[in-house]
Scaffold this motif. Structure first.
Motif, mmCIF file in Angstrom:
data_model
loop_
_atom_site.group_PDB
_atom_site.id
_atom_site.type_symbol
_atom_site.label_atom_id
_atom_site.label_comp_id
_atom_site.label_asym_id
_atom_site.label_seq_id
_atom_site.Cartn_x
_atom_site.Cartn_y
_atom_site.Cartn_z
ATOM 1 N N GLU A 1 0.837 -1.193 0.000
ATOM 2 C CA GLU A 1 0.000 0.000 0.000
ATOM 3 C C GLU A 1 0.875 1.248 0.000
ATOM 4 O O GLU A 1 1.863 1.329 0.710
ATOM 5 C CB GLU A 1 -0.909 0.037 1.245
ATOM 6 C CG GLU A 1 -1.839 -1.126 1.384
ATOM 7 C CD GLU A 1 -1.187 -2.294 2.149
ATOM 8 O OE1 GLU A 1 -0.164 -2.084 2.826
ATOM 9 O OE2 GLU A 1 -1.702 -3.410 2.035
ATOM 10 N N ARG A 2 0.494 2.247 -0.772
ATOM 11 C CA ARG A 2 1.272 3.477 -0.924
ATOM 12 C C ARG A 2 1.489 4.212 0.404
ATOM 13 O O ARG A 2 2.473 4.908 0.568
ATOM 14 C CB ARG A 2 0.598 4.432 -1.917
ATOM 15 C CG ARG A 2 0.423 3.872 -3.325
ATOM 16 C CD ARG A 2 1.764 3.725 -4.001
ATOM 17 N NE ARG A 2 1.635 3.630 -5.442
ATOM 18 C CZ ARG A 2 2.062 2.606 -6.161
ATOM 19 N NH1 ARG A 2 2.640 1.583 -5.573
ATOM 20 N NH2 ARG A 2 1.928 2.609 -7.460
ATOM 21 N N GLU A 3 0.562 4.050 1.341
ATOM 22 C CA GLU A 3 0.701 4.720 2.638
ATOM 23 C C GLU A 3 1.821 4.116 3.470
ATOM 24 O O GLU A 3 2.261 4.715 4.449
ATOM 25 C CB GLU A 3 -0.598 4.615 3.465
ATOM 26 C CG GLU A 3 -1.848 5.070 2.774
ATOM 27 C CD GLU A 3 -2.434 3.997 1.845
ATOM 28 O OE1 GLU A 3 -2.523 2.814 2.224
ATOM 29 O OE2 GLU A 3 -2.785 4.365 0.721
ATOM 30 N N ARG A 4 2.291 2.925 3.098
ATOM 31 C CA ARG A 4 3.285 2.206 3.908
ATOM 32 C C ARG A 4 4.718 2.459 3.461
ATOM 33 O O ARG A 4 5.652 1.974 4.073
ATOM 34 C CB ARG A 4 3.018 0.690 3.844
ATOM 35 C CG ARG A 4 1.657 0.228 4.294
ATOM 36 C CD ARG A 4 1.491 0.154 5.789
ATOM 37 N NE ARG A 4 2.516 -0.551 6.506
ATOM 38 C CZ ARG A 4 2.551 -1.858 6.737
ATOM 39 N NH1 ARG A 4 1.602 -2.647 6.266
ATOM 40 N NH2 ARG A 4 3.527 -2.382 7.452
ATOM 41 N N TRP A 5 4.902 3.216 2.363
ATOM 42 C CA TRP A 5 6.266 3.433 1.877
ATOM 43 C C TRP A 5 6.376 4.714 1.081
ATOM 44 O O TRP A 5 5.383 5.288 0.657
ATOM 45 C CB TRP A 5 6.750 2.239 1.060
ATOM 46 C CG TRP A 5 6.084 2.046 -0.267
ATOM 47 C CD1 TRP A 5 4.875 1.459 -0.499
ATOM 48 C CD2 TRP A 5 6.586 2.425 -1.542
ATOM 49 N NE1 TRP A 5 4.598 1.456 -1.842
ATOM 50 C CE2 TRP A 5 5.639 2.040 -2.512
ATOM 51 C CE3 TRP A 5 7.752 3.052 -1.976
ATOM 52 C CZ2 TRP A 5 5.823 2.255 -3.864
ATOM 53 C CZ3 TRP A 5 7.929 3.275 -3.331
ATOM 54 C CH2 TRP A 5 6.968 2.877 -4.253
ATOM 55 N N ASP A 6 7.619 5.160 0.927
ATOM 56 C CA ASP A 6 7.907 6.314 0.084
ATOM 57 C C ASP A 6 9.287 6.124 -0.536
ATOM 58 O O ASP A 6 10.022 5.210 -0.177
ATOM 59 C CB ASP A 6 7.844 7.619 0.878
ATOM 60 C CG ASP A 6 8.944 7.744 1.909
ATOM 61 O OD1 ASP A 6 9.470 6.711 2.371
ATOM 62 O OD2 ASP A 6 9.296 8.875 2.263
ATOM 63 N N CYS A 7 9.598 6.976 -1.481
ATOM 64 C CA CYS A 7 10.894 6.947 -2.145
ATOM 65 C C CYS A 7 11.544 8.312 -1.997
ATOM 66 O O CYS A 7 10.906 9.339 -2.235
ATOM 67 C CB CYS A 7 10.732 6.601 -3.626
ATOM 68 S SG CYS A 7 12.282 6.655 -4.558
ATOM 69 N N VAL A 8 12.803 8.295 -1.591
ATOM 70 C CA VAL A 8 13.597 9.516 -1.547
ATOM 71 C C VAL A 8 14.623 9.368 -2.664
ATOM 72 O O VAL A 8 15.502 8.514 -2.599
ATOM 73 C CB VAL A 8 14.290 9.711 -0.184
ATOM 74 C CG1 VAL A 8 15.095 10.997 -0.187
ATOM 75 C CG2 VAL A 8 13.272 9.706 0.943
ATOM 76 N N LEU A 9 14.452 10.160 -3.706
ATOM 77 C CA LEU A 9 15.339 10.122 -4.866
ATOM 78 C C LEU A 9 16.393 11.209 -4.695
ATOM 79 O O LEU A 9 16.079 12.393 -4.702
ATOM 80 C CB LEU A 9 14.535 10.339 -6.150
ATOM 81 C CG LEU A 9 15.298 10.406 -7.463
ATOM 82 C CD1 LEU A 9 16.110 9.145 -7.703
ATOM 83 C CD2 LEU A 9 14.335 10.635 -8.615
ATOM 84 N N PHE B 1 3.535 6.691 -7.018
ATOM 85 C CA PHE B 1 4.031 6.390 -5.677
ATOM 86 C C PHE B 1 4.612 7.655 -5.051
ATOM 87 O O PHE B 1 5.050 8.563 -5.748
ATOM 88 C CB PHE B 1 5.060 5.249 -5.693
ATOM 89 C CG PHE B 1 6.286 5.512 -6.523
ATOM 90 C CD1 PHE B 1 7.397 6.131 -5.981
ATOM 91 C CD2 PHE B 1 6.333 5.116 -7.847
ATOM 92 C CE1 PHE B 1 8.532 6.355 -6.734
ATOM 93 C CE2 PHE B 1 7.468 5.329 -8.615
ATOM 94 C CZ PHE B 1 8.569 5.955 -8.054
ATOM 95 N N PRO B 2 4.602 7.717 -3.720
ATOM 96 C CA PRO B 2 5.122 8.912 -3.042
ATOM 97 C C PRO B 2 6.637 9.028 -3.213
ATOM 98 O O PRO B 2 7.374 8.135 -2.810
ATOM 99 C CB PRO B 2 4.736 8.705 -1.582
ATOM 100 C CG PRO B 2 4.399 7.267 -1.442
ATOM 101 C CD PRO B 2 4.075 6.735 -2.790
ATOM 102 N N MET B 3 7.075 10.131 -3.825
ATOM 103 C CA MET B 3 8.496 10.320 -4.087
ATOM 104 C C MET B 3 8.849 11.784 -3.890
ATOM 105 O O MET B 3 8.131 12.677 -4.322
ATOM 106 C CB MET B 3 8.840 9.911 -5.523
ATOM 107 C CG MET B 3 10.289 10.188 -5.890
ATOM 108 S SD MET B 3 10.835 9.480 -7.469
ATOM 109 C CE MET B 3 9.573 9.966 -8.606
ATOM 110 N N ARG B 4 9.988 11.976 -3.224
ATOM 111 C CA ARG B 4 10.561 13.317 -3.100
ATOM 112 C C ARG B 4 11.906 13.310 -3.792
ATOM 113 O O ARG B 4 12.700 12.396 -3.604
ATOM 114 C CB ARG B 4 10.742 13.701 -1.626
ATOM 115 C CG ARG B 4 9.445 13.981 -0.942
ATOM 116 C CD ARG B 4 9.586 14.491 0.476
ATOM 117 N NE ARG B 4 10.464 13.664 1.297
ATOM 118 C CZ ARG B 4 11.596 14.097 1.847
ATOM 119 N NH1 ARG B 4 12.006 15.340 1.671
ATOM 120 N NH2 ARG B 4 12.328 13.305 2.596
#
Length: 127
Positions: free
Chosen positions: A49-57, A74-77
């Motif tokens: 689930e998208r709420e359970r992870w993120d990506c820091v690029l 997907f959540p990415m910064r």
């Protein structure tokens, strides 16, 4: 673990979180590596689930701003790290991450669609 030591208390907390979040830290020198798009696509296909992870690029040592070819769901910064070198990029990624667990990803790697789910399953079984 010694509860009087701040780092041990943080580690103990991270291992006991009921719904831990994962931060994927992906470092690149500007996204020009063959396979970079495939790496992002493999993140797009994660079954967690998208709420359970993120990506820091982390864009490392590049004077040219990174322009992503498409929008990702997907959540990415995206964070610029001007000091060259993988160690600087990774340290910056750790500082920018918000997850209870961290997963490193090379910019030319691909994860199986259940990779992040498997990471959380492993840590749930082996805290």
């Amino acid at each position: 673990m010694n509860p009087d030591i701040e780092g041990d208390r943080d580690l103990e907390h991270s291992l006991c979180v009921s719904n831990p979040r994962v931060s994927v830290i992906l470092c690149t020198r500007g996204g020009c590596v063959p396979g970079f798009g495939m790496a992002l696509r493999s993140l797009e296909e994660q079954d967690l689930e998208r709420e359970r992870w993120d990506c820091v690029l982390i864009v490392n040592g590049s004077t040219i701003p990174l322009e992503l070819e498409q929008k990702w769901t997907f959540p990415m910064r995206v964070v610029q790290e001007d000091r060259e070198g993988l160690i600087h990029a990774r340290v910056r990624g750790l500082r920018e991450s918000g997850g209870d667990l961290v997963v490193w990803m090379d910019d030319d790697a691909c994860f199986a669609s259940d990779y992040l789910s498997q990471v959380l399953d492993f840590f749930a079984k082996h805290p």
